[in-house]
Design an enzyme around this catalytic site. Structure first.
Site, PDB file in Angstrom:
ATOM      1  N   GLU A 195       7.579  24.731   3.577  1.00 34.73           N
ATOM      2  CA  GLU A 195       6.760  25.285   2.502  1.00 34.73           C
ATOM      3  C   GLU A 195       7.584  26.022   1.446  1.00 34.73           C
ATOM      4  O   GLU A 195       7.063  26.395   0.395  1.00 34.73           O
ATOM      5  CB  GLU A 195       5.694  26.222   3.084  1.00 34.73           C
ATOM      6  CG  GLU A 195       4.613  25.459   3.851  1.00 34.73           C
ATOM      7  CD  GLU A 195       3.513  26.347   4.387  1.00 34.73           C
ATOM      8  OE1 GLU A 195       3.724  27.572   4.465  1.00 34.73           O
ATOM      9  OE2 GLU A 195       2.460  25.814   4.746  1.00 34.73           O
TER      10      GLU A 195
ATOM     11  N   GLU B 232      13.313  21.244  25.636  1.00 35.18           N
ATOM     12  CA  GLU B 232      13.551  22.675  25.482  1.00 35.18           C
ATOM     13  C   GLU B 232      14.390  23.259  26.614  1.00 35.18           C
ATOM     14  O   GLU B 232      14.913  24.362  26.503  1.00 35.18           O
ATOM     15  CB  GLU B 232      12.228  23.435  25.393  1.00 35.18           C
ATOM     16  CG  GLU B 232      11.405  23.454  26.667  1.00 35.18           C
ATOM     17  CD  GLU B 232      10.128  24.252  26.496  1.00 35.18           C
ATOM     18  OE1 GLU B 232       9.977  25.246  27.237  1.00 35.18           O
ATOM     19  OE2 GLU B 232       9.300  23.895  25.638  1.00 35.18           O
TER      20      GLU B 232
END
Length: 306
Positions: A83, A114
């Site tokens: 953004e 992960e």
């Protein structure tokens, strides 16, 4: 690992019977728990401010802000990163979000990614991470191997390392130069860290990127003067920003924007000083892109401030 000692895995006694409540009472309870998030983030303000100063300084010197996380934490980092270009006209490489498992992990869990610390280092190496960059490791539990592997590598190249977690005293806080650890309390649904923990992390990341962009001169007053007009809504926003900052009507704002290639900062300086697009751009370049400084410099050189 003793999961009972991990704050994000604690059971919330206040919501122990949430499955028996009416819908409205269920929603009220979730909302009551969410109210605690901002207060938890408030306690971390000094550390957030210190992190903003580090990030802004490194970005000004050509470094990058790199977010690194897994699952919800990783997605929040990617969201904050993607953004920045439309909001502040940053280069897409200035703020980067890395998520364990890569692009596909944004939409579907990549099992096991992960848990591999070496992947964190590998992903940083692949983007050429160096000492000019800043790494923000994001992990609600503060124990994710992928994030810790990335933080360890970042420290080995002498880069600044920031940790964002909801578990004070965790390995992420211990590995970080600046540890930001809001504690919003046990989740409404036990262990569902996309809820309060995720909200807390998003608030922190918003502050980090927004604070850094403000310090880089991409905000004038409270206006996002470096917005990139990539769609109809943002074109209209550019017009409103220039109208407000230069105190002119829509027609005048539109003419100035057309003359400078729809760069709101340039248009504002043009209108405030009564100069052309090239002179306005030069003044901004000489002032590190900060409108207030450009206006002051223009007045010093004989321009009239409107």
């Amino acid at each position: 690992m003793d999961w009972k000692k991990i704050k994000t895995e604690e059971r919330n006694e206040r919501t122990a019977n949430i499955d028996t409540l009416s819908t409205i009472d269920m929603i009220r309870l979730i909302n009551d728990e969410d109210k605690k998030v901002a207060l938890a983030v408030e306690k971390e303000m000094e550390r957030i401010a210190a992190a903003v100063d580090v990030i802004a300084a490194q970005l000004k010197e050509g470094g990058r802000l790199i977010y690194c996380g897994c699952g919800t934490s990783g997605r929040l980092g990617v969201l904050d990163a993607v953004e920045c270009p439309p909001t502040y006209s940053t280069d897409p490489d200035m703020v980067v979000g890395l998520i364990a498992g890569g692009y596909n992990a944004m939409f579907r869990a990549v099992e096991g990614a992960e848990d591999d610390a070496s992947l964190g280092e590998k992903d940083l190496r692949e983007i050429g991470f160096c000492d000019k960059d800043v790494l923000v490791g994001i992990a609600a539990s503060g124990r994710t191997p992928y994030v810790l592997g990335a933080m360890t590598y970042a420290k080995s190249v002498r880069a600044h390392v920031i940790g964002v977690t909801c578990c004070p005293g965790s390995p992420v806080t211990q590995a970080a130069e600046i540890a930001i650890a809001p504690v919003p309390g046990p989740e409404v649904v036990t262990g569902s860290t996309r809820m309060k923990s995720g909200t807390a992390q998003k608030m922190v990341l918003n502050m980090l990127s927004t604070g850094a962009m403000i310090k880089l001169g991409k905000v004038y007053g409270n206006l996002m003067v470096d917005v990139k007009p990539t769609n109809e809504k943002l074109v209209a926003r550019c017009h409103r920003i220039v109208c407000a900052a230069a105190d002119v009507d829509a027609e005048t704002a539109g003419e100035a924007l057309e003359q400078c290639g729809f760069r709101p900062k340039t248009a504002i300086v043009m209108l405030r000083l009564g100069v052309g697009a090239e002179e306005a751009k030069t003044l901004l370049d000489q002032s590190d892109g900060r409108i207030a400084a450009a206006l002051e410099r223009g007045v010093e050189h004989g321009a009239f401030l409107s």
